[in-house]
Write a protein that holds these residues in place. Structure first.
Motif, PDB file in Angstrom:
ATOM      1  N   PRO A 197      47.638  51.538  40.894  1.00 43.90           N
ATOM      2  CA  PRO A 197      47.100  50.092  41.595  1.00 43.90           C
ATOM      3  C   PRO A 197      46.185  49.501  41.062  1.00 43.90           C
ATOM      4  CG  PRO A 197      47.241  52.256  42.954  1.00 43.90           C
ATOM      5  CD  PRO A 197      47.392  52.759  41.188  1.00 43.90           C
ATOM      6  N   CYS A 198      46.235  47.804  40.961  1.00 50.03           N
ATOM      7  CA  CYS A 198      45.118  47.366  39.952  1.00 50.03           C
ATOM      8  C   CYS A 198      44.363  45.668  41.032  1.00 50.03           C
ATOM      9  CB  CYS A 198      45.077  46.831  38.922  1.00 50.03           C
ATOM     10  SG  CYS A 198      46.989  46.479  38.716  1.00 50.03           S
ATOM     11  N   PHE A 199      43.209  45.596  41.589  1.00 54.36           N
ATOM     12  CA  PHE A 199      43.036  44.047  41.564  1.00 54.36           C
ATOM     13  C   PHE A 199      41.850  43.728  40.594  1.00 54.36           C
ATOM     14  CE2 PHE A 199      43.135  48.216  44.822  1.00 54.36           C
ATOM     15  CZ  PHE A 199      43.994  47.330  46.148  1.00 54.36           C
ATOM     16  N   ALA A 200      41.578  42.991  41.121  1.00 48.11           N
ATOM     17  CA  ALA A 200      41.109  41.428  40.538  1.00 48.11           C
ATOM     18  C   ALA A 200      40.415  40.271  41.141  1.00 48.11           C
ATOM     19  CB  ALA A 200      42.053  40.735  39.434  1.00 48.11           C
ATOM     20  N   THR A 201      39.223  40.007  39.836  1.00 50.15           N
ATOM     21  CA  THR A 201      38.890  38.724  40.435  1.00 50.15           C
ATOM     22  C   THR A 201      38.631  37.444  39.887  1.00 50.15           C
ATOM     23  OG1 THR A 201      36.926  39.141  39.636  1.00 50.15           O
ATOM     24  CG2 THR A 201      36.285  40.816  40.909  1.00 50.15           C
ATOM     25  N   CYS A 202      38.982  37.025  40.398  1.00 52.05           N
ATOM     26  CA  CYS A 202      38.740  35.359  40.076  1.00 52.05           C
ATOM     27  C   CYS A 202      38.661  33.836  40.508  1.00 52.05           C
ATOM     28  CB  CYS A 202      40.608  34.808  38.595  1.00 52.05           C
ATOM     29  SG  CYS A 202      41.884  35.127  40.655  1.00 52.05           S
ATOM     30  N   SER A 203      39.153  33.118  39.974  1.00 50.26           N
ATOM     31  CA  SER A 203      38.308  31.346  41.000  1.00 50.26           C
ATOM     32  C   SER A 203      40.001  31.868  41.650  1.00 50.26           C
ATOM     33  CB  SER A 203      38.348  30.295  40.000  1.00 50.26           C
ATOM     34  OG  SER A 203      39.385  29.960  39.526  1.00 50.26           O
ATOM     35  N   PRO A 204      39.714  30.842  42.689  1.00 48.19           N
ATOM     36  CA  PRO A 204      41.239  30.833  43.801  1.00 48.19           C
ATOM     37  C   PRO A 204      42.339  30.092  43.338  1.00 48.19           C
ATOM     38  CG  PRO A 204      38.805  30.748  45.574  1.00 48.19           C
ATOM     39  CD  PRO A 204      38.247  30.421  43.644  1.00 48.19           C
ATOM     40  N   ARG A 205      41.707  29.225  42.090  1.00 45.44           N
ATOM     41  CA  ARG A 205      42.814  28.348  41.860  1.00 45.44           C
ATOM     42  C   ARG A 205      43.745  29.052  40.800  1.00 45.44           C
ATOM     43  NH1 ARG A 205      38.285  26.656  38.579  1.00 45.44           N
ATOM     44  NH2 ARG A 205      37.992  26.893  36.639  1.00 45.44           N
ATOM     45  N   ASN A 206      43.122  30.500  40.309  1.00 47.04           N
ATOM     46  CA  ASN A 206      44.204  31.081  39.152  1.00 47.04           C
ATOM     47  C   ASN A 206      45.023  32.624  40.193  1.00 47.04           C
ATOM     48  OD1 ASN A 206      43.766  29.582  37.011  1.00 47.04           O
ATOM     49  ND2 ASN A 206      41.757  30.664  36.824  1.00 47.04           N
ATOM     50  N   SER A 207      44.111  32.442  40.907  1.00 52.93           N
ATOM     51  CA  SER A 207      44.595  33.799  42.336  1.00 52.93           C
ATOM     52  C   SER A 207      46.058  34.168  42.248  1.00 52.93           C
ATOM     53  CB  SER A 207      44.292  33.320  43.232  1.00 52.93           C
ATOM     54  OG  SER A 207      44.672  32.097  43.787  1.00 52.93           O
ATOM     55  N   GLU A 208      47.238  33.215  41.816  1.00 50.39           N
ATOM     56  CA  GLU A 208      48.511  33.194  41.867  1.00 50.39           C
ATOM     57  C   GLU A 208      49.089  34.089  40.444  1.00 50.39           C
ATOM     58  OE1 GLU A 208      50.755  32.979  44.610  1.00 50.39           O
ATOM     59  OE2 GLU A 208      49.133  32.811  45.417  1.00 50.39           O
ATOM     60  N   LEU A 209      48.309  32.783  39.435  1.00 54.68           N
ATOM     61  CA  LEU A 209      48.268  33.224  38.293  1.00 54.68           C
ATOM     62  C   LEU A 209      48.052  34.996  38.272  1.00 54.68           C
ATOM     63  CD1 LEU A 209      48.471  32.995  35.158  1.00 54.68           C
ATOM     64  CD2 LEU A 209      46.013  32.537  35.055  1.00 54.68           C
ATOM     65  N   VAL A 210      46.902  35.345  38.497  1.00 58.89           N
ATOM     66  CA  VAL A 210      46.770  37.209  38.215  1.00 58.89           C
ATOM     67  C   VAL A 210      47.945  37.769  38.998  1.00 58.89           C
ATOM     68  CG1 VAL A 210      45.092  38.525  39.046  1.00 58.89           C
ATOM     69  CG2 VAL A 210      44.259  36.026  37.719  1.00 58.89           C
ATOM     70  N   LYS A 211      48.148  37.412  40.154  1.00 62.72           N
ATOM     71  CA  LYS A 211      49.005  38.177  41.076  1.00 62.72           C
ATOM     72  C   LYS A 211      50.035  38.037  40.064  1.00 62.72           C
ATOM     73  CE  LYS A 211      47.419  36.787  45.829  1.00 62.72           C
ATOM     74  NZ  LYS A 211      47.718  35.819  47.423  1.00 62.72           N
ATOM     75  N   GLY A 212      50.269  37.210  39.733  1.00 66.71           N
ATOM     76  CA  GLY A 212      51.634  37.553  39.110  1.00 66.71           C
ATOM     77  C   GLY A 212      51.764  38.190  37.902  1.00 66.71           C
ATOM     78  N   PHE A 213      50.468  38.515  37.175  1.00 67.50           N
ATOM     79  CA  PHE A 213      50.378  39.835  36.121  1.00 67.50           C
ATOM     80  C   PHE A 213      50.157  40.925  36.753  1.00 67.50           C
ATOM     81  CE2 PHE A 213      49.779  36.053  33.931  1.00 67.50           C
ATOM     82  CZ  PHE A 213      50.543  36.448  31.861  1.00 67.50           C
ATOM     83  N   GLY A 214      49.984  41.524  38.208  1.00 63.67           N
ATOM     84  CA  GLY A 214      50.221  42.724  38.564  1.00 63.67           C
ATOM     85  C   GLY A 214      48.887  43.645  39.693  1.00 63.67           C
TER      86      GLY A 214
END
Length: 373
Positions: A197-214
């Protein structure tokens, strides 16, 4: 006996490349000697390169005049040193991608931002059909970083891989700070494929991108209570964090997000002692270039700089070779995706211009790629 795509007379004795000038800034030249091949080496005609923060940071912090800049590349194999002594299924004419140690004071003629480069045959990836060369150009550093940061002795030492994944509930979660970077998205998809299981930080504009990578959960790094939110989301049980950004704020957030019992933080830059505010959290700072197994040294003002040395390690290199073989199988099976890319105009000047754009901090959620031919 060497295997060649080009007649030896067709290879130039010098080449066009981007080197560091006396101040460490990128400069185009036409007089760099071609790198010489040794056992197990390939000579690659570079087609495209990807730009990394390392490419300008090294020149700014550790000027090395004359050293060829650049790590990530994709290109065509034009020569194999001795196929009888080189254990590889790579053949002359194959398109391969990977990384080299650019801005290297101990091997100044071999960097990615050049017409030709030298690379070990067992640390390249054959570009499979269907994978665009622009996507392949940026894989090398991201995969090498994942190799040392996720599975290396100086990394998180994740006990699972995409080929031997964890069963549900078996793996502890991992936080990736900087999830929208190329290294971040690669780490996320490798962790997800490993059942972690993995969690991530990023800016809101990239949140969907990051979710798409797992990423199972994504947090806005700019929020004042982000560390506390991560703790709540992970039930206070987070023990492992990968800090891709590796500045004071990111390290502080990761340390605060890790649960009460402590754990391990992997920073992808040097982490000064004053940042290491929790004795129960072990801090490691692996370097992607460790995959080559050679001693890593850098110079500042002609003197060796402390904090960036790494010893030679045959064990690390052997582990990297195994990782790259696994990455090849994942690529061939379509199980690895490249970070989104932005292709700049072709040419060496475009590389220089692109490095300035990257240095400005205006690039987000994509990798800058430049065709050289």
């Amino acid at each position: 006996m060497k295997q060649r795509l080009l007649d030896p007379s067709a290879l130039p004795t010098t080449q066009k490349a981007i080197i560091q000038d006396p101040s460490g800034h990128p400069k185009i030249t036409h007089t760099v000697p071609l790198p010489t091949l040794g056992p197990g080496n390939l000579l690659v005609k570079v087609s495209m390169v990807a730009l990394n923060p390392y490419d300008f940071k090294m020149g700014s912090a550790f000027p090395c005049p004359g050293a060829v800049v650049g790590n990530d590349f994709v290109g065509r194999v034009v020569e194999i040193h001795d196929p009888r002594q080189t254990s590889t299924d790579v053949r002359v004419g194959d398109v391969v991608c990977g990384l080299v140690h650019g801005s290297n004071p101990w091997d100044p003629n071999n960097g990615a931002f050049a017409e030709f480069l030298r690379v070990p045959a067992d640390l390249v990836l054959k570009v499979p059909r269907g994978l665009e060369m622009s996507d392949a150009a940026g894989l090398g550093s991201a995969l090498a970083t994942a190799c040392v940061a996720l599975w290396g002795d100086g990394g998180l030492q994740v006990g699972f891989t995409p080929e031997a994944p964890a069963r549900e509930g078996e793996a502890e979660p991992v936080l990736v700070y900087g999830g929208s970077t190329a290294t971040g998205t690669m780490a996320l998809q490798l962790l997800r494929a490993s059942g972690v299981p993995c969690f991530a930080t990023c800016s809101p504009r990239n949140s969907e991108l990051v979710k798409g990578f797992g990423a199972a959960g994504v947090f806005d790094y700019a929020e004042a209570d982000v560390a506390q939110r991560i703790r709540r989301e992970t039930g206070g049980e987070l023990q492992c964090a990968l800090d891709v950004i590796a500045d004071r704020e990111s390290a502080a957030c990761c340390l605060a997000a890790i649960g009460r019992v402590g754990g391990r933080l992997v920073c992808l830059e040097a982490c000064p002692e004053e940042w290491r505010t929790r004795r129960t959290v072990e801090v490691k700072c692996p370097i992607a270039l460790e995959v080559f197994g050679k001693e890593i040294r850098v110079l500042r003002g002609g003197e060796r700089a402390t904090g960036y040395e790494r010893p030679a390690s045959a064990e690390t290199r052997a582990a990297a070779v195994r990782c790259f073989a696994m990455f090849q199988r994942l690529l061939d099976d379509g199980r690895l995706r490249a970070h989104p890319v932005k292709v700049l105009p072709a040419g060496f000047q475009s590389v220089v211009d692109g490095l300035m754009v990257l240095k400005s901090g205006s690039v987000s959620g994509c990798k800058l790629v430049v065709p050289l031919v």
